[in-house]
Design an enzyme around this catalytic site. Structure first.
Site, PDB file in Angstrom:
ATOM      1  N   LYS A 100       0.720  -1.215   0.000  1.00 57.38           N
ATOM      2  CA  LYS A 100      -0.025  -0.080   0.050  1.00 57.38           C
ATOM      3  C   LYS A 100       0.817   1.406   0.030  1.00 57.38           C
ATOM      4  O   LYS A 100       2.031   1.167   0.132  1.00 57.38           O
ATOM      5  CB  LYS A 100      -0.962   0.079   1.010  1.00 57.38           C
ATOM      6  CG  LYS A 100      -1.846  -0.952   1.068  1.00 57.38           C
ATOM      7  CD  LYS A 100      -2.903  -1.193   2.528  1.00 57.38           C
ATOM      8  CE  LYS A 100      -3.874  -1.995   2.380  1.00 57.38           C
ATOM      9  NZ  LYS A 100      -4.826  -2.112   3.487  1.00 57.38           N
ATOM     10  N   TYR A 142     -12.072  -1.552  -3.999  1.00 58.10           N
ATOM     11  CA  TYR A 142     -12.625  -1.629  -2.675  1.00 58.10           C
ATOM     12  C   TYR A 142     -14.111  -1.584  -2.837  1.00 58.10           C
ATOM     13  O   TYR A 142     -14.640  -1.292  -1.735  1.00 58.10           O
ATOM     14  CB  TYR A 142     -12.235  -0.656  -1.705  1.00 58.10           C
ATOM     15  CG  TYR A 142     -10.671  -0.794  -1.425  1.00 58.10           C
ATOM     16  CD1 TYR A 142     -10.247  -2.231  -0.707  1.00 58.10           C
ATOM     17  CD2 TYR A 142      -9.590  -0.378  -1.971  1.00 58.10           C
ATOM     18  CE1 TYR A 142      -8.743  -2.538  -0.386  1.00 58.10           C
ATOM     19  CE2 TYR A 142      -8.106  -0.749  -1.795  1.00 58.10           C
ATOM     20  CZ  TYR A 142      -7.887  -1.863  -0.929  1.00 58.10           C
ATOM     21  OH  TYR A 142      -6.582  -2.176  -0.763  1.00 58.10           O
ATOM     22  N   PHE A 191     -15.734   4.018   7.048  1.00 55.24           N
ATOM     23  CA  PHE A 191     -14.273   4.009   6.760  1.00 55.24           C
ATOM     24  C   PHE A 191     -13.933   4.362   4.952  1.00 55.24           C
ATOM     25  O   PHE A 191     -12.905   4.747   4.812  1.00 55.24           O
ATOM     26  CB  PHE A 191     -13.468   3.084   7.333  1.00 55.24           C
ATOM     27  CG  PHE A 191     -13.590   1.416   6.785  1.00 55.24           C
ATOM     28  CD1 PHE A 191     -13.109   1.221   5.930  1.00 55.24           C
ATOM     29  CD2 PHE A 191     -14.642   0.781   7.504  1.00 55.24           C
ATOM     30  CE1 PHE A 191     -13.372  -0.050   5.086  1.00 55.24           C
ATOM     31  CE2 PHE A 191     -14.743  -0.495   7.041  1.00 55.24           C
ATOM     32  CZ  PHE A 191     -14.178  -0.904   5.742  1.00 55.24           C
ATOM     33  N   ARG A 237      -2.006 -14.597   3.532  1.00 54.57           N
ATOM     34  CA  ARG A 237      -2.852 -13.800   4.486  1.00 54.57           C
ATOM     35  C   ARG A 237      -2.027 -14.032   5.674  1.00 54.57           C
ATOM     36  O   ARG A 237      -2.145 -13.277   6.772  1.00 54.57           O
ATOM     37  CB  ARG A 237      -3.994 -14.211   4.559  1.00 54.57           C
ATOM     38  CG  ARG A 237      -4.920 -13.585   3.193  1.00 54.57           C
ATOM     39  CD  ARG A 237      -6.367 -13.703   3.130  1.00 54.57           C
ATOM     40  NE  ARG A 237      -7.110 -13.096   4.195  1.00 54.57           N
ATOM     41  CZ  ARG A 237      -7.079 -11.674   3.982  1.00 54.57           C
ATOM     42  NH1 ARG A 237      -6.922 -10.965   3.062  1.00 54.57           N
ATOM     43  NH2 ARG A 237      -7.790 -10.940   5.076  1.00 54.57           N
ATOM     44  N   THR A 284      -5.582  -8.003  10.102  1.00 66.19           N
ATOM     45  CA  THR A 284      -6.135  -6.378   9.786  1.00 66.19           C
ATOM     46  C   THR A 284      -6.212  -5.566  11.099  1.00 66.19           C
ATOM     47  O   THR A 284      -5.490  -4.628  10.986  1.00 66.19           O
ATOM     48  CB  THR A 284      -7.529  -6.237   8.777  1.00 66.19           C
ATOM     49  OG1 THR A 284      -7.378  -7.338   7.677  1.00 66.19           O
ATOM     50  CG2 THR A 284      -7.719  -5.038   8.632  1.00 66.19           C
ATOM     51  N   ASN A 298      -1.699  -0.035   6.763  1.00 69.05           N
ATOM     52  CA  ASN A 298      -1.365  -1.588   7.552  1.00 69.05           C
ATOM     53  C   ASN A 298      -0.326  -2.086   6.563  1.00 69.05           C
ATOM     54  O   ASN A 298      -0.146  -3.309   6.439  1.00 69.05           O
ATOM     55  CB  ASN A 298      -2.316  -2.353   7.803  1.00 69.05           C
ATOM     56  CG  ASN A 298      -3.406  -2.620   6.856  1.00 69.05           C
ATOM     57  OD1 ASN A 298      -3.185  -2.729   5.654  1.00 69.05           O
ATOM     58  ND2 ASN A 298      -4.473  -3.092   7.084  1.00 69.05           N
ATOM     59  N   HIS A 339      -2.015  -5.372   1.414  1.00 70.79           N
ATOM     60  CA  HIS A 339      -3.345  -5.865   1.033  1.00 70.79           C
ATOM     61  C   HIS A 339      -3.177  -7.229   0.485  1.00 70.79           C
ATOM     62  O   HIS A 339      -2.220  -7.360  -0.357  1.00 70.79           O
ATOM     63  CB  HIS A 339      -4.059  -4.935   0.141  1.00 70.79           C
ATOM     64  CG  HIS A 339      -5.309  -5.604  -0.565  1.00 70.79           C
ATOM     65  ND1 HIS A 339      -6.583  -5.565   0.128  1.00 70.79           N
ATOM     66  CD2 HIS A 339      -5.306  -6.172  -1.612  1.00 70.79           C
ATOM     67  CE1 HIS A 339      -7.542  -6.294  -0.716  1.00 70.79           C
ATOM     68  NE2 HIS A 339      -6.894  -6.742  -1.575  1.00 70.79           N
ATOM     69  N   GLU A 381      -9.576  -8.921  -8.312  1.00 70.75           N
ATOM     70  CA  GLU A 381      -8.449  -7.825  -8.117  1.00 70.75           C
ATOM     71  C   GLU A 381      -7.236  -8.168  -9.209  1.00 70.75           C
ATOM     72  O   GLU A 381      -6.685  -7.180  -9.778  1.00 70.75           O
ATOM     73  CB  GLU A 381      -7.790  -8.106  -6.709  1.00 70.75           C
ATOM     74  CG  GLU A 381      -8.992  -7.726  -5.841  1.00 70.75           C
ATOM     75  CD  GLU A 381      -8.473  -8.154  -4.423  1.00 70.75           C
ATOM     76  OE1 GLU A 381      -7.423  -8.664  -3.982  1.00 70.75           O
ATOM     77  OE2 GLU A 381      -9.228  -7.762  -3.498  1.00 70.75           O
TER      78      GLU A 381
END
Length: 137
Positions: A3, A43, A51, A79, A85, A106, A109, A120
């Site tokens: 990110k 997203y 958010f 993951r 998260t 964070n 992704h 994606e």
């Protein structure tokens, strides 16, 4: 995907190294900057949540580095490697635990399911930017 905060903090190389050290194969990689249209589509499952505007603002704030990662059971293993998260759920040694204390900013992704990964990857490595002209290299 690394990110904007991970790119800004020069963590791309460290994250790629950790992915490769786990034995994953990076079969495709791309650095680009999401614009608002692309981020909204990427997203879309979060649209309408409190958010969402902050997420869009953050994800369009700088370049990202997308990786197509392959291995048996890649989604679950990636993951696990990146970590939870929520900061309080992160296990030591995961990418997020080691490099971030934030919820949204964070560092990385990862797709949550095979369906998400397919969508994606098509957005990032397909012809989305060619047809809409909305992703900036």
């Amino acid at each position: 995907m690394v990110k904007p905060d991970g790119v800004r903090r020069s963590l791309v190389g460290l994250i790629i190294t950790r992915i490769e050290q786990k034995g994953f194969v990076i079969s495709n990689m791309r650095m680009f900057r999401m614009d608002d249209v692309f981020a909204r589509i990427f997203y879309a499952e979060h649209d309408g949540r409190d958010f969402f505007p902050a997420l869009l603002s953050f994800m369009t704030s700088g370049p990202v580095v997308a990786l197509q990662v392959e291995s048996p059971n890649a989604i679950a293993l990636v993951r696990t490697t990146i970590g939870a998260t929520r900061p309080e759920d992160r296990l030591p040694g995961t990418i997020r635990a080691d490099f971030s204390t934030q919820l949204t900013e964070n560092v990385v992704h990862a797709s949550a399911s095979p369906t998400d990964a397919e969508r994606e990857l098509a957005l990032v490595f397909g012809d989305f930017h060619a047809t809409l002209g909305t992703v900036h290299e």
